[in-house]
Design a protein around this motif. Structure first.
Motif, short mmCIF file in Angstrom:
data_model
loop_
_atom_site.label_atom_id
_atom_site.label_comp_id
_atom_site.label_asym_id
_atom_site.label_seq_id
_atom_site.Cartn_x
_atom_site.Cartn_y
_atom_site.Cartn_z
N PHE A 161 42.03 49.20 51.28
CA PHE A 161 42.97 48.62 50.33
C PHE A 161 42.37 47.36 49.72
O PHE A 161 42.08 46.38 50.42
N GLY A 162 42.17 47.43 48.40
CA GLY A 162 41.66 46.27 47.66
C GLY A 162 42.74 45.71 46.77
O GLY A 162 43.39 46.44 46.02
N LEU A 163 42.95 44.39 46.86
CA LEU A 163 43.95 43.70 46.02
C LEU A 163 43.19 43.00 44.91
O LEU A 163 42.66 41.90 45.09
N ASN A 164 43.13 43.65 43.75
CA ASN A 164 42.31 43.18 42.65
C ASN A 164 43.01 42.08 41.85
O ASN A 164 44.20 41.84 41.99
N LYS A 165 42.23 41.42 41.00
CA LYS A 165 42.70 40.36 40.10
C LYS A 165 43.20 39.16 40.90
O LYS A 165 44.24 38.57 40.61
N ALA A 166 42.43 38.78 41.91
CA ALA A 166 42.78 37.63 42.73
C ALA A 166 42.87 36.35 41.91
O ALA A 166 43.62 35.42 42.26
N ASP A 167 42.14 36.30 40.80
CA ASP A 167 42.16 35.10 39.97
C ASP A 167 43.48 34.91 39.24
O ASP A 167 43.75 33.82 38.72
N GLU A 168 44.33 35.94 39.24
CA GLU A 168 45.61 35.85 38.52
C GLU A 168 46.78 35.51 39.44
O GLU A 168 47.92 35.43 38.98
N ILE A 169 46.53 35.29 40.71
CA ILE A 169 47.61 34.98 41.62
C ILE A 169 48.06 33.54 41.44
O ILE A 169 47.27 32.66 41.07
N GLY A 170 49.35 33.28 41.68
CA GLY A 170 49.88 31.93 41.54
C GLY A 170 49.25 30.99 42.55
O GLY A 170 48.83 31.41 43.62
N PRO A 171 49.09 29.71 42.18
CA PRO A 171 49.64 29.03 41.00
C PRO A 171 48.78 29.12 39.73
O PRO A 171 48.87 28.26 38.86
N HIS A 172 47.93 30.12 39.61
CA HIS A 172 47.19 30.38 38.37
C HIS A 172 46.29 29.21 37.96
O HIS A 172 46.23 28.83 36.80
N ASP A 173 45.59 28.64 38.93
CA ASP A 173 44.71 27.51 38.63
C ASP A 173 43.30 27.76 39.14
O ASP A 173 42.68 26.91 39.76
N TRP A 174 42.80 28.95 38.88
CA TRP A 174 41.44 29.33 39.26
C TRP A 174 40.44 28.35 38.66
O TRP A 174 40.53 27.98 37.49
N ASN A 175 39.48 27.91 39.46
CA ASN A 175 38.43 27.01 38.97
C ASN A 175 37.36 27.86 38.29
O ASN A 175 36.50 28.43 38.96
N ARG A 176 37.41 27.96 36.99
CA ARG A 176 36.50 28.84 36.27
C ARG A 176 35.09 28.27 36.19
O ARG A 176 34.13 29.02 35.97
N HIS A 177 34.93 26.98 36.36
CA HIS A 177 33.58 26.40 36.35
C HIS A 177 32.82 26.78 37.62
O HIS A 177 31.63 27.08 37.57
N ALA A 178 33.51 26.77 38.76
CA ALA A 178 32.88 27.15 40.02
C ALA A 178 33.09 28.62 40.34
O ALA A 178 32.52 29.14 41.29
N ASN A 179 33.96 29.30 39.55
CA ASN A 179 34.31 30.70 39.78
C ASN A 179 34.86 30.90 41.19
O ASN A 179 34.47 31.83 41.92
N LEU A 180 35.80 30.04 41.57
CA LEU A 180 36.40 30.08 42.90
C LEU A 180 37.90 29.80 42.79
O LEU A 180 38.34 29.12 41.86
N THR A 251 27.34 34.35 41.05
CA THR A 251 26.91 33.12 40.38
C THR A 251 26.71 33.30 38.88
O THR A 251 26.58 32.31 38.17
N ALA A 252 26.72 34.55 38.40
CA ALA A 252 26.54 34.77 36.97
C ALA A 252 27.68 34.15 36.16
O ALA A 252 27.51 33.85 34.98
N LEU A 253 28.85 33.95 36.79
CA LEU A 253 30.00 33.38 36.08
C LEU A 253 30.27 31.94 36.49
O LEU A 253 31.29 31.38 36.10
N VAL A 254 29.37 31.35 37.26
CA VAL A 254 29.48 29.93 37.58
C VAL A 254 28.89 29.12 36.43
O VAL A 254 27.89 29.53 35.83
N ASP A 255 29.53 28.00 36.12
CA ASP A 255 29.05 27.14 35.05
C ASP A 255 27.55 26.86 35.23
O ASP A 255 27.10 26.47 36.30
N ARG A 256 26.75 27.10 34.16
CA ARG A 256 25.30 26.99 34.27
C ARG A 256 24.85 25.60 34.70
O ARG A 256 23.96 25.45 35.54
N LYS A 257 25.43 24.57 34.14
CA LYS A 257 25.04 23.21 34.51
C LYS A 257 25.38 22.93 35.97
O LYS A 257 24.60 22.35 36.71
N LEU A 258 26.57 23.34 36.36
CA LEU A 258 26.99 23.14 37.74
C LEU A 258 26.07 23.87 38.70
O LEU A 258 25.63 23.33 39.71
N LEU A 259 25.74 25.11 38.39
CA LEU A 259 24.90 25.90 39.28
C LEU A 259 23.50 25.33 39.35
O LEU A 259 22.89 25.27 40.42
N ARG A 260 22.97 24.89 38.19
CA ARG A 260 21.62 24.32 38.19
C ARG A 260 21.57 23.05 39.04
O ARG A 260 20.67 22.85 39.84
#
Length: 334
Positions: A161-180, A251-260
């Motif tokens: 059982f996979g629960l997809n779209k974890a980034d859309e769960i509340g409170p909807h504040d996914w850190n898109r720069h760190a992709n976490l 890491t492909a979706l982690v902010d390039r500057k942050l990852l570097r």
């Protein structure tokens, strides 16, 4: 897993090649027979179940780099069909994926779908049921499980059982720069996994797996999902699935500057085997400076926004960071 199946296969061939008890001709015969046996092994078959729009095709793409069409405005797949996934990203051989019609699209189709499920599921190496992480409505899932697996207990062990779209769960504040996920999302995801697992166990007490929250579109937690799939596949067939694995790079979706910056800091400061460097802090000037909405975020700002848990997770895989550095040096990544 402490040792991958690929490692075991490699050790076997190495032991044959280095054996002092076999002649060169015997070694050649053993290895040729081994390769012939591998070639005769059929490709792994995954049966995907889930409502339309849950992200079944996206999940296959993220796990196996399969290149399936992904539908947004209408269902990409509305019937059971087999999709051979050709060799990609170093994987060898084909993967059979049977994308079942989504349960719940129309009550008139339910019984017809159940008959189809009973025909197809016994052919699966693993049955991957995908459900939206934020959707807490599980009654239809429980009813279908009881209807399909109630008379087929031998198939229960193949369920994942996979629960997809974890980034859309509340409170909807996914850190898109760190992709976490944020700290609050991380807590919500852990609770969701536990809650969903209990709901499945109520109708299938013999099921011994655990639900996994992941985000196929964000390449998040794919390793955990794939591990559950490996456990579900009959042991003698696990190596076949493992050889097809080609997980999308988180890491492909982690902010390039942050990852570097994180890569350079990790390699410079973390002792071998220590995955928990200190969390960077903002300077007094950073804290008092008013941000310019037209100015790109600084690396310092981006790093300082990470929680302790996010920081540790980003640094956890030293080998991946080292590989990224090599790619940067070769000019293959920004």
């Amino acid at each position: 897993m402490s040792g991958t199946i690929r490692d075991r296969l490699r050790r076997f061939t190495t032991s044959v090649e280095q054996s002092e008890d076999l002649t060169p001709a015997q070694k050649k015969a053993v290895l040729e027979g081994y390769e012939e046996a591998l070639g005769k092994e059929g490709p792994p078959r995954l049966v995907l179940i889930g409502q339309t729009g849950v992200g079944k095709s996206t999940t296959v793409n993220a796990l196996f780099n399969a290149g399936q069409e992904v539908g947004h405005s209408k269902a990409t797949t509305d019937r059971a069909w087999t999709i051979p996934v050709q060799e990609v990203s170093g994987c060898k051989g084909a993967l059979e994926v049977v994308d079942m019609p989504g349960l719940g699209d129309d009550i008139a189709n339910y019984r017809r779908y159940l008959d189809l499920y009973r025909q197809i599921l016994p052919t699966a190496d693993a049955i991957v049921w995908i459900h939206p992480a934020e959707d807490r409505t599980v009654q239809l899932v429980q009813q279908a499980l009881a209807d399909v697996f109630g008379n087929s207990p031998e198939l229960v062990g193949r369920l994942v059982f996979g629960l997809n779209k974890a980034d859309e769960i509340g409170p909807h504040d996914w850190n898109r720069h760190a992709n976490l996920p944020s700290e609050l999302q991380r807590t919500a995801l852990r609770e969701r996994e536990e809650e969903f697992t209990r709901s499945i166990a109520r109708v299938l007490p013999s099921w011994r797996g655990r639900a996994v929250c992941y985000a196929a579109g964000r390449f998040f937690n794919l390793t955990a999902l794939f591990k559950e799939m490996m456990y579900a596949v009959p042991e003698q067939r696990r190596w076949v699935l493992e050889q097809r694995m080609a997980l999308a790079d988180f890491t492909a979706l982690v902010d390039r500057k942050l990852l570097r910056a994180a890569t350079a800091r990790t390699l410079a400061e973390i002792p071998e085997g220590d995955p928990t460097p200190p969390v960077p802090q903002q300077t007094p000037q950073d804290r008092t400076r008013q941000p310019d909405p037209h100015e790109p975020r600084s690396v310092a700002d981006a790093l300082a926004e990470l929680s302790d848990a996010q920081w540790r997770e980003l640094y956890a895989d030293r080998a991946r960071f080292e590989e990224y550095v090599r790619r940067v040096e070769r000019g293959q990544s920004r």
